[in-house]
Design an enzyme around this catalytic site. Structure first.
Site, short mmCIF file in Angstrom:
data_model
loop_
_atom_site.label_atom_id
_atom_site.label_comp_id
_atom_site.label_asym_id
_atom_site.label_seq_id
_atom_site.Cartn_x
_atom_site.Cartn_y
_atom_site.Cartn_z
N GLY A 72 116.86 27.13 -133.62
CA GLY A 72 117.86 27.97 -133.23
C GLY A 72 117.52 28.32 -131.61
O GLY A 72 118.73 28.53 -130.86
N ASN A 152 118.55 40.39 -135.46
CA ASN A 152 117.25 39.93 -135.92
C ASN A 152 116.31 40.87 -136.49
O ASN A 152 115.62 41.00 -137.14
CB ASN A 152 116.60 38.76 -135.37
N HIS A 202 114.95 27.17 -141.32
CA HIS A 202 113.89 27.94 -141.85
C HIS A 202 114.16 29.47 -142.22
O HIS A 202 113.31 30.11 -142.79
CB HIS A 202 112.56 27.89 -141.01
N THR A 238 115.26 10.15 -131.95
CA THR A 238 114.99 9.87 -133.43
C THR A 238 115.57 11.10 -134.16
O THR A 238 114.62 12.18 -134.10
CB THR A 238 114.05 9.12 -133.69
N CYS A 326 109.10 36.32 -132.50
CA CYS A 326 108.83 35.72 -131.34
C CYS A 326 108.17 36.60 -130.30
O CYS A 326 107.53 36.10 -129.29
CB CYS A 326 110.16 35.26 -130.79
#
Length: 394
Positions: A72, A152, A202, A238, A326
């Protein structure tokens, strides 16, 4: 630890067993690089295409509008920085809110240093963006509105459809950070006039380290990671095949059981809210009572310090938080709680509980039983609480 009650699903969720099972073959049996031309790599390429299709269908989008990222925060950075770069000749004004995730707020701060102007909208006491203020903030040089779908910390769901309509009517791009909302509430990008959307695996029982950004066809933002031609030359590197497969499976499970899961989580949420309000005095529910995520409970308790409460809950085997994971190392009170009008001393005593579909009513009883004792013990050590009680007794 004999007992573990996990109630921090806004920070991260347990990867579902079905997701792990879906991922495993791509670590060993089908490990080919999807960019390679030989047939062995085709299985990896197909797996990515299948996951992209599942995610697109969940949003009412097209497959070629879904771009995989590392999560995110990367998606949020991409949306803001690349839009600023691509549309900078049109204007240098961006509108967001004061309660966004720091992936948005810190990106805005970085853009301000480069000469962009940011308007940070106020919210009301429940954390809802003020639409009239949004309309008034729009200028001729406004190039982007970025408002999160659901907060959040306090779980408040924003009027995204109305915001999307305002942006579309004024010809302004609209991005929403849907990291907490995606997989928990139905989202249709056309119905809501969303031009860009960020999400992370997640948060809905998928793996960590994988996210996506929806970019509406015709939005001319540029590459964020330069290098190879992956993700239609917009995001080099990748592909994280195992993560993408796991994300796709998590999305499949989340939307297949969306109604049932929301119903159970809402029952747990409401039971916990009502029990706390009834049994613990001097507390305040943060966020909108109805327009909130089904799994979110956020309270502020007067006369205590949140970190001490969390440590004591941990001793009781209860995992919860005081706000965003966070910023858990910060000593500052939550910017979200300050934005809804809480004074510092009350904001410091906050608790965020985010339930999951595996939690039970018995666990909610255990939480409140322990929380009552913890708060009582902490208040008994507080001179502020002692003074308050003395004044009440006069």
């Amino acid at each position: 630890m004999d007992k573990l009650i996990y109630l921090d699903n806004a920070a991260t969720t347990k990867t579902a067993p079905e997701v792990v099972e879906a991922m495993l073959p791509y670590f060993t049996n089908f490990f080919g690089n999807p960019s390679s031309i030989y047939s062995f790599a085709a299985e990896s390429k197909k797996a990515i295409a299948d996951a992209r299709e599942k995610i697109a269908n969940s949003l009412g989008a097209k497959s070629n509008e879904i771009y995989f990222t590392a999560g995110g925060s990367e998606s949020d950075n991409w949306a803001l920085k690349a839009t600023a770069e691509a549309y900078g000749n049109k204007g240098k004004h961006i509108i967001t809110s004061k309660i966004e995730h720091h992936a948005i707020l810190h990106t805005c701060e970085a853009l301000e240093k480069k000469g962009y102007e940011i308007t940070y909208l106020d919210v009301d006491e429940y954390g809802v963006v003020k639409l009239e203020q949004l309309k008034e903030a729009i200028r001729e040089d406004t190039i982007l509105i970025s408002i999160m779908f659901a907060n959040n910390e306090i779980g408040t769901i924003q009027p995204i459809k109305e915001i999307g309509n305002i942006a579309r009517e004024r010809g302004i791009l609209f991005h929403t950070d849907a990291v907490q909302a995606y997989g928990h509430v139905p989202i249709n990008v056309d119905e809501y006039n969303i031009d860009m959307l960020s999400a992370s695996g997640h948060k809905l029982n998928g793996p960590k380290g994988i996210g996506f950004m929806y970019i509406r066809k015709g939005v001319k933002i540029r590459s964020f990671v330069h290098g190879g031609a992956q993700e239609r030359s917009r995001r080099a590197g990748t592909e994280n095949v195992t993560g993408i497969v796991g994300f796709g499976k998590a999305v499949e499970l989340a939307f297949a059981n969306l109604e049932e899961r929301n119903k159970k989580e809402t029952q747990l949420r409401d039971y916990l809210i009502e029990k706390i309000q009834k049994e613990i005095p001097y507390c305040r529910l943060n966020g909108h009572r109805e327009l909130r995520l089904s799994n979110n409970v956020n309270f502020s308790f007067r006369f205590i310090e949140g970190e001490s409460m969390l440590i004591k809950l941990d001793f009781a085997g209860i995992c919860a938080s005081s706000g965003s994971a966070c910023t858990s190392g910060s000593l500052d009170p939550s910017h979200v709680l300050l934005a809804i009008g809480l004074p510092h001393e009350i904001a410091h005593g906050s608790l965020r509980i985010t339930v999951g579909y595996e939690n039970t009513m018995e666990e909610m009883d255990y939480v409140v039983e322990n929380l009552k004792k913890i708060i009582e013990d902490l208040r008994n050590m507080s001179p502020l609480y002692e003074d308050f009680i003395k004044k009440q007794e006069k």
